[in-house]
Enzyme design. Sequence first.
Site, PDB file in Angstrom:
ATOM      1  N   VAL A  66       8.389   1.988 -11.593  1.00 40.27           N
ATOM      2  CA  VAL A  66       6.922   2.058 -11.656  1.00 40.27           C
ATOM      3  C   VAL A  66       6.426   3.375 -12.232  1.00 40.27           C
ATOM      4  CG1 VAL A  66       6.562   0.469  -9.730  1.00 40.27           C
ATOM      5  CG2 VAL A  66       6.735   2.929  -9.280  1.00 40.27           C
ATOM      6  N   ASN A  92       2.878  -0.750  -4.330  1.00 35.90           N
ATOM      7  CA  ASN A  92       3.465  -0.503  -3.005  1.00 35.90           C
ATOM      8  C   ASN A  92       4.681   0.413  -3.072  1.00 35.90           C
ATOM      9  OD1 ASN A  92       4.565  -1.324  -0.167  1.00 35.90           O
ATOM     10  ND2 ASN A  92       6.148  -1.959  -1.615  1.00 35.90           N
ATOM     11  N   TYR A 158       5.838  14.182  -0.337  1.00 32.84           N
ATOM     12  CA  TYR A 158       5.355  12.858   0.087  1.00 32.84           C
ATOM     13  C   TYR A 158       3.880  12.920   0.497  1.00 32.84           C
ATOM     14  CZ  TYR A 158       5.235   8.402   2.617  1.00 32.84           C
ATOM     15  OH  TYR A 158       4.921   7.138   3.055  1.00 32.84           O
ATOM     16  N   LYS A 162       0.535  11.107  -1.272  1.00 26.98           N
ATOM     17  CA  LYS A 162      -0.368  10.160  -0.597  1.00 26.98           C
ATOM     18  C   LYS A 162      -1.781  10.735  -0.506  1.00 26.98           C
ATOM     19  CE  LYS A 162       2.855   7.024   0.228  1.00 26.98           C
ATOM     20  NZ  LYS A 162       2.918   5.750  -0.528  1.00 26.98           N
TER      21      LYS A 162
HETATM   22  P1  NAI Z   1      11.226   0.607   1.524  1.00 25.17           P
HETATM   23  O1  NAI Z   1      12.155   1.716   1.222  1.00 25.17           O
HETATM   24  O2  NAI Z   1      11.661  -0.475   2.405  1.00 25.17           O
HETATM   25  O3  NAI Z   1      10.661  -0.022   0.200  1.00 25.17           O
HETATM   26  C1  NAI Z   1      10.199   0.747  -0.858  1.00 25.17           C
HETATM   27  C2  NAI Z   1      10.371  -0.035  -2.111  1.00 25.17           C
HETATM   28  O4  NAI Z   1       9.966   0.758  -3.235  1.00 25.17           O
HETATM   29  C3  NAI Z   1      11.814  -0.432  -2.333  1.00 25.17           C
HETATM   30  O5  NAI Z   1      11.866  -1.786  -2.695  1.00 25.17           O
HETATM   31  C4  NAI Z   1      12.244   0.458  -3.491  1.00 25.17           C
HETATM   32  O6  NAI Z   1      13.240  -0.097  -4.303  1.00 25.17           O
HETATM   33  C5  NAI Z   1      10.927   0.572  -4.241  1.00 25.17           C
HETATM   34  N1  NAI Z   1      10.955   1.657  -5.196  1.00 25.17           N
HETATM   35  C6  NAI Z   1      11.321   2.948  -4.997  1.00 25.17           C
HETATM   36  N2  NAI Z   1      11.269   3.622  -6.153  1.00 25.17           N
HETATM   37  C7  NAI Z   1      10.848   2.754  -7.101  1.00 25.17           C
HETATM   38  C8  NAI Z   1      10.580   2.843  -8.478  1.00 25.17           C
HETATM   39  N3  NAI Z   1      10.768   3.977  -9.142  1.00 25.17           N
HETATM   40  N4  NAI Z   1      10.153   1.742  -9.136  1.00 25.17           N
HETATM   41  C9  NAI Z   1       9.986   0.578  -8.478  1.00 25.17           C
HETATM   42  N5  NAI Z   1      10.229   0.433  -7.175  1.00 25.17           N
HETATM   43  C10 NAI Z   1      10.656   1.501  -6.496  1.00 25.17           C
HETATM   44  O7  NAI Z   1       9.927   1.300   2.129  1.00 25.17           O
HETATM   45  P2  NAI Z   1       8.648   0.676   2.808  1.00 25.17           P
HETATM   46  O8  NAI Z   1       8.578   1.183   4.164  1.00 25.17           O
HETATM   47  O9  NAI Z   1       8.555  -0.765   2.588  1.00 25.17           O
HETATM   48  O10 NAI Z   1       7.525   1.446   1.969  1.00 25.17           O
HETATM   49  C11 NAI Z   1       6.648   0.802   1.082  1.00 25.17           C
HETATM   50  C12 NAI Z   1       5.454   1.713   0.869  1.00 25.17           C
HETATM   51  O11 NAI Z   1       4.808   1.936   2.119  1.00 25.17           O
HETATM   52  C13 NAI Z   1       5.803   3.086   0.319  1.00 25.17           C
HETATM   53  O12 NAI Z   1       4.819   3.477  -0.612  1.00 25.17           O
HETATM   54  C14 NAI Z   1       5.750   3.971   1.557  1.00 25.17           C
HETATM   55  O13 NAI Z   1       5.430   5.297   1.237  1.00 25.17           O
HETATM   56  C15 NAI Z   1       4.624   3.302   2.329  1.00 25.17           C
HETATM   57  N6  NAI Z   1       4.633   3.593   3.750  1.00 25.17           N
HETATM   58  C16 NAI Z   1       5.635   3.138   4.571  1.00 25.17           C
HETATM   59  C17 NAI Z   1       5.593   3.427   5.916  1.00 25.17           C
HETATM   60  C18 NAI Z   1       6.640   2.952   6.861  1.00 25.17           C
HETATM   61  O14 NAI Z   1       6.645   3.387   8.017  1.00 25.17           O
HETATM   62  N7  NAI Z   1       7.550   2.071   6.467  1.00 25.17           N
HETATM   63  C19 NAI Z   1       4.529   4.227   6.493  1.00 25.17           C
HETATM   64  C20 NAI Z   1       3.526   4.646   5.551  1.00 25.17           C
HETATM   65  C21 NAI Z   1       3.591   4.329   4.235  1.00 25.17           C
END
Ligand code: NAI
Length: 261
Positions: A66, A92, A158, A162
Amino acid sequence: MYPDLAGKVAVVTGGSKGLGNAIVHRFAEEGMSVVINYNTDMNGAAQTVYEIEKLGGHAIAIKGGVETEEGNQALLDAALENFGGLDIWVSNAGFETQNHTHEVSLDEWNRQIAVNLTGPFLGAKAALNYWLPNNKPGNIINMSSIHELIPWPTYAAYTTSKGGLSMFNKTLAMEYAESNIRVNAIGPGAMDTPINAKRFEDSSVRQETESMIPMQKIGDPYDVADAAAWLASNQSKYVTGQTLFVDGGITLYEAFDGGKG
Ligand code: NAI
């Protein structure tokens, strides 16, 4: 369920696992067609497409980073070519690394800003350049975090990404409101996803986190997916420029509970 979502087309970045994957499933349950972006997890993306198609839904998995203009353009192209349009763009994808700030390498800093902040900019840019000349309404949902508000020492890259995303959302919301394009964010608290898997393997860390949450529990990815469906739907048609925190009350400053302070 939101009847107006049936037949709509969405892009979800980072959709192969975690919160993105829950959103993909929720959108498919609403009868939407979904372009699932993934970066490395081809199996997760393919499995998700399989599950959705088995239930009669429509989804396609597209690999790409992305942080590049081409990566986002490929997602838009896939939506137009496979599903004939684009209604909702969900940026996301994101990640975090922990390090004392004086030890963070420039590369580590730049990568988080590139994926977490520049990614949503490039996604929004691609979508806007489709909606505006075609006079179409649009809906952008960016995945922020409680850390757009709450400082988190050792996670400066991070939190900065955000915090920047929060101002990006608000600016965009104002800039394109007259064009019938809404821009909102979701601010999850601590959720049960792979990003936290290692951290929560340690039960004392999990308990410590839960003790910081007024509702005393870690969130379910579907809690975030429910918020995304509402923001995507017409039920939220008068809402723009907001961050919807899905956090069990963590942004209510638990430390002040019971009149402390
Ligand atoms: P996750 O690690 O399970 O999923 C993140 C996804 O982003 C993965 O599928 C990964 O492959 C993808 N990704 C990473 N770099 C990428 C790139 N360069 N291009 C395309 N895709 C890429 O993490 P989660 O928890 O599902 O996080 C999703 C979003 O939610 C993130 O933006 C994270 O910062 C945010 N978030 C998550 C929280 C949590 O407690 N899980 C809390 C607050 C925010």
